[in-house]
Write a protein that holds these residues in place. Structure first.
Motif, mmCIF file in Angstrom:
data_model
loop_
_atom_site.group_PDB
_atom_site.id
_atom_site.type_symbol
_atom_site.label_atom_id
_atom_site.label_comp_id
_atom_site.label_asym_id
_atom_site.label_seq_id
_atom_site.Cartn_x
_atom_site.Cartn_y
_atom_site.Cartn_z
ATOM 1 N N ASP A 413 0.816 -1.209 0.000
ATOM 2 C CA ASP A 413 0.000 0.000 0.000
ATOM 3 C C ASP A 413 0.849 1.257 0.000
ATOM 4 O O ASP A 413 0.464 2.279 -0.585
ATOM 5 C CB ASP A 413 -0.928 -0.004 1.217
ATOM 6 C CG ASP A 413 -1.982 -1.110 1.138
ATOM 7 O OD1 ASP A 413 -2.204 -1.628 0.025
ATOM 8 O OD2 ASP A 413 -2.541 -1.475 2.192
ATOM 9 N N CYS A 416 1.770 2.280 -3.456
ATOM 10 C CA CYS A 416 0.593 2.839 -4.151
ATOM 11 C C CYS A 416 0.351 4.275 -3.714
ATOM 12 O O CYS A 416 0.091 5.152 -4.545
ATOM 13 C CB CYS A 416 -0.632 1.973 -3.866
ATOM 14 S SG CYS A 416 -0.507 0.287 -4.512
ATOM 15 N N TYR A 421 -1.306 5.743 -7.228
ATOM 16 C CA TYR A 421 -2.044 4.785 -8.060
ATOM 17 C C TYR A 421 -2.682 3.723 -7.182
ATOM 18 O O TYR A 421 -2.233 3.453 -6.057
ATOM 19 C CB TYR A 421 -1.093 4.084 -9.051
ATOM 20 C CG TYR A 421 -0.535 4.967 -10.139
ATOM 21 C CD1 TYR A 421 -1.271 5.244 -11.291
ATOM 22 C CD2 TYR A 421 0.752 5.505 -10.026
ATOM 23 C CE1 TYR A 421 -0.741 6.043 -12.293
ATOM 24 C CE2 TYR A 421 1.280 6.310 -11.023
ATOM 25 C CZ TYR A 421 0.516 6.574 -12.159
ATOM 26 O OH TYR A 421 1.036 7.364 -13.149
ATOM 27 N N ARG A 422 -3.752 3.090 -7.740
ATOM 28 C CA ARG A 422 -4.261 1.869 -7.124
ATOM 29 C C ARG A 422 -3.392 0.708 -7.592
ATOM 30 O O ARG A 422 -2.714 0.785 -8.626
ATOM 31 C CB ARG A 422 -5.725 1.632 -7.503
ATOM 32 C CG ARG A 422 -6.662 2.723 -7.028
ATOM 33 C CD ARG A 422 -8.126 2.283 -7.230
ATOM 34 N NE ARG A 422 -8.381 1.844 -8.599
ATOM 35 C CZ ARG A 422 -8.694 2.664 -9.585
ATOM 36 N NH1 ARG A 422 -8.766 3.985 -9.377
ATOM 37 N NH2 ARG A 422 -8.935 2.197 -10.807
#
Length: 943
Positions: A413, A416, A421-422
Motif C-alpha cells: 500500500d 501505491c 495509483y491503485r
C-alpha cells in the motif's frame, strides 16, 4: 736378552698367559679352576691357555700341548645349528661360553657332545629335534617373534635367529646384556627399557613381565620375560620373547582413528545407530544414540523402554510403524518427539530397515538423528516469512516486486500511496514508466549495478526521480536486489524510500553551510570554493578581490544595539547585490566585513572603476530604527601577483590593504602593493611563530600588583610577554593584532589562564593572606559554549582557591549580554570567581549601565586617571564612577596610577585599590614572588 717366545703353539700359550697375568707356562694347570667337563679357557683374543682332560680326549689329541696356543675359533667351528670340534675326527658339540668369574679377560667354554642327536647318526630323536627347531624358527619368523634366554650365573646367552634378524633390521646386533635391554630404543623409551630389566630381576617365578618399546626407526616391539629361580631363590635363568608389533599397532591406530571419525561424524550430525531384535525386544544403541536418548552408559535398553520415551501424542503412530517393520521388513522413515530423562523434548528423525547378518539371521537396524534445532529453525523461518509478509504490508516505505522484464507484479500500500495509483493500475507498469522524464537512468538493472558498486564502497545507493500520477516529481532512494523464488523464477525486489523532504533539508543545509544567516550572502566557505574555481582557470589573472570593512560600525552596535547593527548590514548587503556589475559576487565574511569577488576585472572597467563603484554603494545613508545613519567603508583590493597566489593569499593581501586604507582614514581605498604583500607575509610568518610559541610554552608572564592604600598587595594582573628569538621581548601591542587575525586569541587566553593559575598556586602568603590573580580575556569570553568548563577545568587542574581568581573583560564585551552568557558568569560567581570590568568608561555606554554589568570589580581607565590631578572633566568621571561603584557594592580599582598626586586625589574620592608604575612595574614571576615575600609595599609618604 733373547726372546723367550719362539712362535710354537706352546710358546703362544705362554705369551697369552703372561698377557693375562697368570705366570709362566710352567703353571698352566694353576691358572684357573675349570668345570669337571670338556672345558677350555681362552684369552681375550681367543688363544687357548688351559684345557681339561675331558677336552683333550674329546679333541682326540695326546696331551694339552697340542691344544695350547691354538685359536678357539680354529678348534670349534660353527656348522649350521651346531658346532664342530676339529681333531682326530670331527665331533658335533653344543658350545656354552661365559666370562671367567675371577678375570674378565678370560672366557670359559664348555663343550657338550651332541652327536647322538644328529640325523646322520640315525637317531630318530635327533631328527625330530632338528625338525622341531626349524619349524619353531619358521613360526617365529612368520609371527615376527624372537626368543632369548640368559643364565646370570654363567653369563651364557641365547638369541634365536629371528631375534637377531629383528634387531639387525633396527641397526643393532647386541640385544641383551644380562637382563638389561641395550637395543637402539628411542630416547624417550630408555627409562621404560631400564625399568623392564629391574622388574625382571625382582619378579617372582613364572610371572610374565612385559614392556612395549620403540626403536630409533619407530618400529614397535613387545618385549616379554620371566625368571626361573633355584631353591636359594637365586635366578638360574631368564627367558623371554621380542615381537615386532609395528603393523598391529598401526592397524589398531587406524581402527581407532576410523572409529573416532565415525564417532565425530555421528556427534556432528547428532546421528545415532541402533539394532533391534524383535523377538526378544533387546536393543543395542551406539554411544551417540544413548546420548540422544539421555541414557547413561551401562543402562539396559529395550524396545519397550524406547517406546515409553516417545511423546504420548506420537507414541501410537511410532509403535505401529516399528511393528510394521518387524512384520513386513519394509523400510521405515518417521519423525517424532522424544522425552529424555531430564525432561528435555527432542525431535528425532528415524530410519529403519531389515538386513541379514553374517549368520543369515534377519536383524532390524537403523539410525535416529536429533533434528530439534533444524525443526526449530524451520519453524522460525516459517514464522519469519509470515512476519516478513506482514511487515511488507504495513511498512511505511514502498516495496515492489518486478519480473525479469522490469514490470511490476505486486506492491504494498505504501508504494501505491507514494505514486498515487491503485494496485490494479500499477500492475504491469514498467519501471521506466514510473520514472520522471528528466531522469537519465530509469532501469532496475542500472540501479542494481549501482547498488553493487555501493556495497564495494565506490558509489552510493542510487537515487531516482519518479513521477506521481498527478505529474508531481518525487525523489526516492532505491534499494534493489535480484532474488529467486522457490520455483527458480528470478525477480526484482525494490524498496522505494521517499527522500524528497530529506533532499530539501539537505539543500537547505548546504545553503546554510555556504551562506550567511543574516544577509543571505555567500559566506567564507563559499568564498574559498569560488576563489578556488576562479584561480584554477587558465585566465585567472583577471580575478580581483575587494575587502570591505564598515567604518565605525562598532559605535552603531554600542549606541543603538545589535539589532540596529544587523538591520544596517542587511541593507548594505541588498545594495551590493543590486548594484554590482555582472561577474561580481558579494559575500559577508564576519561582523561588518564584506568581500567582493570579480571574475574578470577588465570586463568591469578595471580595478579602480570597480573599487570606486563599491565605495559608492557602501557610502550611503541608511534609515535604521527611525534614524538616518551615514556609513562608509574602508576597502582593500588585491589581484593575483603572478607567483601562484592562492585564494587564502588573495584574502590575506586584501585584508592587509584594507587595514592600510583604514589607517589613512574612513572611506579610503588601498591596493595591495608588493611592499604591503611582503608585510602581510611577514605578519603570516609572525603568526606561525606565535602559534609555535603557544604550542611549546614559548611565552612568559609578567605580574603587576594591585595594592591597597596601605601598600598591601591584594591581587596581581597577569600580562603576557613574548621572548621573540629575533626581536627580543615583545609586548602585547606587537603580537595581539597578529593573534586576532590568526584566530589565536582564544588559544592565547587559555595559555595565559592556565599558566597564571599554575604559577599563582605557588606564591607565598604574606601574613597568611592569599594574593588573587587577575587574567584579562579577549578571545575566551563568557558567551562561548565551553567557557564555564574551560575555566572550571583549569582551576581544578591548578588546585587554586576559586576566590583568588579574577577574570577581566572589557566593558564592550559586557554590554547587552544574552541570558546564556549571564548564566555562565553566574555559575562561576557562585563558585567564588570574580569578574572585573576593564577600561571602564571607554565603551560608549552610559554610567547608568553600571548597575547591569555582572561584575564585582570596576577598573577606571587610565585615560581618566591621568587627568584627575588637573582636568576637572576627568576628575568628575572618576568621582562619578567611584561613587556609583561604592553605592552598588562594587570594588573600584584605578589603573595607570603613576604619580603621588593621582594617588592622593583618587584616595580622596574613595578608590579601593591601585595599579600602576607608582607602585611597581610588571615583573617576571620570580621577582614578583620575591616582592610578595618582603611584605607590604612601603607607604607613599615614606618614599
Amino acid at each position: 736378552m733373547t726372546d723367550r717366545y719362539d712362535g710354537t703353539p706352546a710358546s703362544r700359550a705362554r705369551k697369552a698367559v703372561d698377557a693375562a697375568g697368570a705366570g709362566d707356562a710352567g703353571t698352566i694347570d694353576e691358572i684357573a679352576e675349570l668345570p669337571d667337563a670338556p672345558a677350555i679357557l681362552s684369552s681375550a683374543d681367543g688363544t687357548i691357555v688351559q684345557v681339561t682332560e675331558q677336552a683333550i680326549r674329546m679333541a682326540g689329541v695326546v696331551d694339552a700341548a697340542d691344544l695350547l696356543g691354538a685359536r678357539l675359533a680354529e678348534l670349534v667351528v660353527r656348522d649350521g645349528p651346531v658346532s664342530r670340534l676339529r681333531g682326530a675326527e670331527d665331533v658335533a658339540v653344543r658350545v656354552l661360553t661365559w666370562p671367567h668369574p675371577n678375570d674378565d679377560a678370560l672366557r670359559v667354554t664348555v663343550l657338550t657332545d651332541v652327536r647322538d642327536l644328529l640325523p646322520d647318526n640315525g637317531s630318530r630323536v635327533g631328527v625330530e629335534v632338528v625338525d622341531e627347531r626349524a619349524r619353531l624358527i619358521d613360526a617365529q619368523r612368520i609371527a615376527k617373534v624372537g626368543s632369548w634366554s640368559v643364565y646370570p650365573e654363567t653369563g651364557q646367552m641365547y638369541h634365536s635367529p629371528v631375534l637377531k634378524e629383528l634387531f639387525y633390521a633396527s641397526g643393532t646386533e647386541d640385544v641383551f646384556d644380562g637382563v638389561n635391554m641395550v637395543v637402539a630404543v628411542r630416547p624417550d623409551d630408555q627409562p621404560k627399557a631400564d625399568d623392564f630389566g629391574v622388574r625382571l630381576r625382582s619378579a617372582p617365578v613364572g610371572k610374565l613381565v612385559e614392556v612395549e618399546l620403540h626403536d630409533h626407526t619407530d618400529r614397535v616391539f613387545l618385549c616379554t620375560g620371566r625368571v626361573e629361580r633355584d631353591a636359594a631363590d637365586r635366578i638360574e635363568r631368564i627367558e623371554g620373547t621380542v615381537q615386532d608389533v609395528t603393523e598391529q599397532r598401526l592397524l589398531e591406530r587406524q581402527l581407532r582413528d576410523e572409529r573416532r571419525k565415525l564417532h565425530d561424524a555421528q556427534r556432528a550430525a547428532r546421528l545415532g545407530t541402533w539394532e533391534w531384535d524383535a523377538t526378544t525386544g533387546a536393543t543395542q544403541l551406539s554411544e551417540m544414540m544413548r546420548e540422544i536418548c539421555g541414557h547413561l552408559p551401562g543402562d539396559p535398553t529395550t524396545y519397550d523402554g524406547y517406546i515409553e520415551g516417545v511423546h504420548p501424542e506420537d507414541r501410537t503412530r511410532v509403535d505401529q510403524a516399528w511393528r510394521g517393520l518387524a512384520r513386513r521388513f519394509e523400510p521405515v522413515e518417521i519423525e517424532h518427539r522424544f522425552i529424555r530423562r531430564d525432561g528435555a523434548v527432542r525431535t528425532l528423525r528415524a530410519h529403519g530397515a531389515a538386513i541379514r547378518d553374517p549368520d543369515g539371521r534377519l536383524v532390524l537396524v537403523g539410525t535416529a538423528q536429533d533434528v530439534t534445532e533444524q525443526r526449530t529453525a524451520l519453524t522460525r523461518m516459517e514464522r519469519s516469512s509470515q512476519r516478513f509478509t506482514d511487515l511488507v504490508a504495513v511498512t511505511p516505505v514502498g516495496i515492489g516486486l518486478f519480473d525479469q522484464d522490469e514490470h511490476l507484479v505486486d506492491a504494498n500500500d505504501a508504494l501505491c500511496d507514494l505514486l498515487g495509483y491503485r494496485l490494479e493500475q500499477l500492475r504491469g507498469m514498467s519501471a521506466r514508466q514510473m520514472t520522471h522524464p528528466d531522469e537519465r537512468d530509469s532501469g532496475l538493472r542500472a540501479a542494481s549495478d549501482e547498488s553493487a558498486s555501493s556495497r564495494s564502497g565506490r558509489r552510493k545507493v542510487p537515487q531516482r526521480l519518479l513521477i506521481r500520477s498527478d505529474g508531481e516529481p518525487v525523489y526516492c532512494e532505491l534499494h534493489v536486489a535480484l532474488s529467486v523464488q522457490d520455483d527458480g523464477t528470478r525477480f526484482w525486489l525494490v524498496v522505494f524510500q521517499d527522500i524528497t523532504e530529506r533532499r530539501r533539508a539537505a539543500e537547505a543545509l548546504r545553503y546554510q553551510a555556504t551562506h550567511d544567516d543574516l544577509t543571505g550572502l555567500p559566506n567564507r566557505a563559499a568564498v574559498k570554493q569560488l576563489l578556488g574555481q576562479l584561480l584554477g582557470r587558465a585566465d585567472s589573472a583577471g580575478v580581483a578581490v575587494l575587502f570591505c570593512d564598515i567604518d565605525n560600525f562598532k559605535r552603531v552596535n554600542d549606541s543603538l544595539g545589535h539589532d540596529a547593527g544587523d538591520e544596517l548590514l542587511v541593507a548594505l548587503a541588498r545594495r551590493l547585490e543590486g548594484g554590482l556589475p555582472e561577474g561580481c559576487t558579494a559575500a559577508r565574511l564576519s561582523g561588518d566585513e564584506f568581500l567582493i569577488i570579480c571574475s574578470d576585472i577588465s570586463a568591469v572597467g578595471g580595478l579602480d572603476s570597480l573599487a570606486t563603484r563599491v565605495a559608492g554603494l557602501l557610502r550611503t545613508a541608511v534609515p535604521v530604527h527611525g534614524q538616518l545613519i551615514r556609513v562608509s567603508a574602508s576597502i582593500g583590493a588585491a589581484v593575483p601577483s603572478g607567483g601562484g597566489s592562492g585564494g587564502e593569499d588573495l584574502l590575506r593581501f586584501a585584508d592587509a590593504a584594507m587595514f592600510e586604507a583604514k589607517r589613512r582614514g574612513a572611506g579610503k581605498v588601498s591596493l595591495a602593493s608588493p611592499a604591503l604583500m611582503a608585510s602581510a607575509d611577514r605578519q603570516l610568518h609572525l603568526e606561525g611563530q606565535l602559534r609555535e610559541a603557544l604550542n611549546n610554552d614559548g611565552l612568559t608572564l609578567h605580574y603587576q600588583p594591585v595594592v591597597a592604600s596601605d601598600g598591601t598587595v591584594l591581587t596581581a594582573e597577569a600580562l603576557v610577554r613574548w621572548p621573540h628569538p629575533d626581536r627580543g621581548l615583545l609586548s602585547p601591542d606587537a603580537f595581539l593584532p597578529v593573534a586576532e587575525q590568526g584566530d589565536l586569541l582564544r588559544e592565547l587566553d587559555r595559555w595565559v589562564l592556565r599558566t597564571a593559575l599554575r604559577e599563582a598556586s605557588t606564591w607565598p602568603t604574606p601574613n597568611g593572606r592569599q594574593v588573587g590573580i587577575a587574567v584579562n580575556l579577549a578571545g575566551l569570553v563568557p558567551g562561548g559554549a565551553d567557557f564555564v568548563d574551560v575555566v572550571a577545568d583549569t582551576v581544578a587542574e591548578c588546585g587554586l582557591d576559586w576566590n583568588r581568581v579574577i577574570l577581566e573583560l572589557v566593558e564592550t564585551a559586557l554590554v547587552d549580554l544574552p541570558s546564556r552568557t549571564r548564566q555562565a558568569m553566574g555559575e562561576l560567581v557562585a563558585r567564588g570567581v570574580r569578574f572585573a570590568v576593564d577600561d571602564f568608561g571607554t565603551g560608549y555606554s552610559s554610567l547608568a549601565r553600571l548597575k547591569d554589568l555582572p561584575a564585582q570589580i570596576i577598573k577606571v581607565d587610565r585615560r581618566f586617571v591621568a587627568g584627575v590631578g588637573g582636568d576637572p572633566s576627568d576628575f568628575a568621571v572618576a568621582q562619578a564612577v567611584v561613587g556609583m561603584a561604592r553605592a552598588m557594592g562594587r570594588l573600584c580599582v584605578a589603573e595607570g596610577v603613576e604619580t603621588a598626586t593621582q594617588f592622593h586625589v583618587l584616595s580622596g574620592v574613595g578608590v579601593d585599590a591601585y595599579q600602576g608604575w607608582l607602585f611597581s612595574r610588571p615583573m617576571p614571576s620570580r621577582e614578583f614572588r620575591a616582592l610578595l615575600e618582603t611584605g607590604p609595599l612601603p607607604l607613599l609618604n615614606d618614599r
